[in-house]
Write an enzyme that holds these catalytic residues in place. Sequence first.
Site, PDB file in Angstrom:
ATOM      1  N   ASP A  45       6.036   4.913   5.539  1.00  0.00           N
ATOM      2  CA  ASP A  45       7.001   3.921   5.479  1.00  0.00           C
ATOM      3  C   ASP A  45       6.501   2.144   4.987  1.00  0.00           C
ATOM      4  O   ASP A  45       7.826   1.909   5.003  1.00  0.00           O
ATOM      5  CB  ASP A  45       6.481   3.260   7.331  1.00  0.00           C
ATOM      6  CG  ASP A  45       4.832   3.152   7.523  1.00  0.00           C
ATOM      7  OD1 ASP A  45       4.035   3.060   6.696  1.00  0.00           O
ATOM      8  OD2 ASP A  45       4.614   1.703   7.862  1.00  0.00           O
ATOM      9  N   HIS A  46       5.987   2.511   3.943  1.00  0.00           N
ATOM     10  CA  HIS A  46       6.623   0.942   3.118  1.00  0.00           C
ATOM     11  C   HIS A  46       6.199   0.867   1.921  1.00  0.00           C
ATOM     12  O   HIS A  46       7.007   0.466   1.007  1.00  0.00           O
ATOM     13  CB  HIS A  46       4.458   0.286   3.296  1.00  0.00           C
ATOM     14  CG  HIS A  46       4.074   0.070   3.784  1.00  0.00           C
ATOM     15  ND1 HIS A  46       3.861  -1.646   4.276  1.00  0.00           N
ATOM     16  CD2 HIS A  46       3.781   0.129   5.811  1.00  0.00           C
ATOM     17  CE1 HIS A  46       3.374  -1.922   5.764  1.00  0.00           C
ATOM     18  NE2 HIS A  46       3.277  -0.402   6.130  1.00  0.00           N
ATOM     19  N   HIS A 105       1.492   4.093   1.888  1.00  0.00           N
ATOM     20  CA  HIS A 105       2.009   4.696   2.845  1.00  0.00           C
ATOM     21  C   HIS A 105       3.194   4.486   3.251  1.00  0.00           C
ATOM     22  O   HIS A 105       3.735   3.855   3.244  1.00  0.00           O
ATOM     23  CB  HIS A 105       1.141   3.876   3.989  1.00  0.00           C
ATOM     24  CG  HIS A 105      -0.524   4.033   4.551  1.00  0.00           C
ATOM     25  ND1 HIS A 105      -0.977   3.754   5.397  1.00  0.00           N
ATOM     26  CD2 HIS A 105      -0.905   5.485   4.062  1.00  0.00           C
ATOM     27  CE1 HIS A 105      -1.866   3.877   5.425  1.00  0.00           C
ATOM     28  NE2 HIS A 105      -1.915   5.682   4.795  1.00  0.00           N
ATOM     29  N   HIS A 147      -7.417  -2.273   5.723  1.00  0.00           N
ATOM     30  CA  HIS A 147      -7.100  -0.882   6.229  1.00  0.00           C
ATOM     31  C   HIS A 147      -6.978   0.342   5.890  1.00  0.00           C
ATOM     32  O   HIS A 147      -7.984   0.395   5.078  1.00  0.00           O
ATOM     33  CB  HIS A 147      -5.160  -1.377   5.720  1.00  0.00           C
ATOM     34  CG  HIS A 147      -4.152  -0.204   6.443  1.00  0.00           C
ATOM     35  ND1 HIS A 147      -4.488  -0.016   8.277  1.00  0.00           N
ATOM     36  CD2 HIS A 147      -2.972   0.685   6.112  1.00  0.00           C
ATOM     37  CE1 HIS A 147      -3.206   0.838   8.259  1.00  0.00           C
ATOM     38  NE2 HIS A 147      -2.423   1.139   7.188  1.00  0.00           N
ATOM     39  N   ASP A 186      -0.529  -3.982   6.149  1.00  0.00           N
ATOM     40  CA  ASP A 186      -0.892  -3.764   7.235  1.00  0.00           C
ATOM     41  C   ASP A 186      -2.529  -4.169   6.966  1.00  0.00           C
ATOM     42  O   ASP A 186      -2.759  -3.981   6.113  1.00  0.00           O
ATOM     43  CB  ASP A 186      -1.113  -1.816   7.530  1.00  0.00           C
ATOM     44  CG  ASP A 186       0.667  -1.780   7.349  1.00  0.00           C
ATOM     45  OD1 ASP A 186       1.449  -2.352   7.972  1.00  0.00           O
ATOM     46  OD2 ASP A 186       1.014  -0.319   7.724  1.00  0.00           O
ATOM     47  N   HIS A 228       5.879  -5.635  11.753  1.00  0.00           N
ATOM     48  CA  HIS A 228       5.486  -4.244  11.626  1.00  0.00           C
ATOM     49  C   HIS A 228       5.153  -3.926  13.086  1.00  0.00           C
ATOM     50  O   HIS A 228       4.095  -3.691  13.854  1.00  0.00           O
ATOM     51  CB  HIS A 228       4.357  -3.959  11.166  1.00  0.00           C
ATOM     52  CG  HIS A 228       4.331  -2.578  10.510  1.00  0.00           C
ATOM     53  ND1 HIS A 228       3.148  -2.186  11.687  1.00  0.00           N
ATOM     54  CD2 HIS A 228       4.139  -2.261   9.391  1.00  0.00           C
ATOM     55  CE1 HIS A 228       2.627  -0.613  10.772  1.00  0.00           C
ATOM     56  NE2 HIS A 228       3.060  -0.865   9.775  1.00  0.00           N
ATOM     57  N   HIS A 287       1.130  -1.118   0.219  1.00  0.00           N
ATOM     58  CA  HIS A 287       0.060   0.033   0.457  1.00  0.00           C
ATOM     59  C   HIS A 287       0.931   1.098  -0.131  1.00  0.00           C
ATOM     60  O   HIS A 287       1.779   1.376   0.540  1.00  0.00           O
ATOM     61  CB  HIS A 287      -1.452   0.182   1.171  1.00  0.00           C
ATOM     62  CG  HIS A 287      -0.473   0.188   2.644  1.00  0.00           C
ATOM     63  ND1 HIS A 287       0.234  -0.929   3.052  1.00  0.00           N
ATOM     64  CD2 HIS A 287      -0.756   0.789   3.432  1.00  0.00           C
ATOM     65  CE1 HIS A 287       0.687  -0.771   4.144  1.00  0.00           C
ATOM     66  NE2 HIS A 287       0.001   0.643   4.513  1.00  0.00           N
TER      67      HIS A 287
END
Length: 312
Positions: A73-74, A71, A146, A217, A275, A69
């Site tokens: 942090d990914h 976001h 998510h 997530d 995570h 996805h």
Amino acid sequence: MRPELWAMPVEVVFLGTSGCIPTPERSSPALALRREGELLLFDCGEGTQRQLLRSGLGLPSRMRIFITHLHGDHIFGLPGLLHTLSLLSRREPLEVYGPPGLASFLACVRESVGLELSFELVVHEVGAGVVLEAPGYVVRAAWVRHSTPTLAYALEEKPRPGRFHPERARELGVPEGPLWKELQLGRPVRTPSGRLVRPEDVLGPPRRGLKVVYSGDTAYCETLVELARGADLLIHECTFDDGAADKAAERLHATPSVAAEVALRAGVRRLVLTHISARYRDPSVLLRQARTRFPSVLVAEDLMRLELRSEG
């Protein structure tokens, strides 16, 4: 062909195991699967390229990237990785898979910083179903729960030919050597006398391949249960402990009990929690809570490695 060549391992390397914020011990999310010399990278948080180097995996030419996805942090490590690959004069095309919006994100970054690549970047915006069919394996995806459209991925090896029985081959007049290899590869052969021998004449029943699932997530999700059905390894996010279940539900993340429930319902062999929120300098509470429901569980650490081999 030696029988063990049909059972090459899948190496699982946890490059980054933190939640949204990295810590001195945990890098941003990234997971590597190495199979027969090919590297499959799932998520690419900040610092992933350095973790690839630290792990000894390097930056191989045979590599594909799968993003769960959008976001930060990914994905914030992806532009830097692409830049480094170009500085190293990569020539092979690089395929990147992920949800809708991935192509525009990469186009924006490239335009903003003037990133010219030395190789072709092929972006596949995908959804649920088979997203890649390759020799020996497929990668499937499923939508999970998510706060932004998020995919989980499953690497599923295709069934391998059954165990080779040399005594049967000899009885049928197949001389040891190249013809044995052809039969083990699933191809019919003719003996020196002209007799047709089919693979099923000398092979046992097909043997299942390995299955590894990476959740991205997610809160509890039935689609993830189905995707993970019968997996050898389920890698499930575990941002909060059970005592923070309300916070996890609010943010559509998971706790140890949630991950264990998915593992139980899916009938997986092993569960790994990743995570991990920065609040858990000691993740033993997560391990204890998960083990009350599912005994075969580990908490991932950066650069932890697992080697998976299929049975038979």
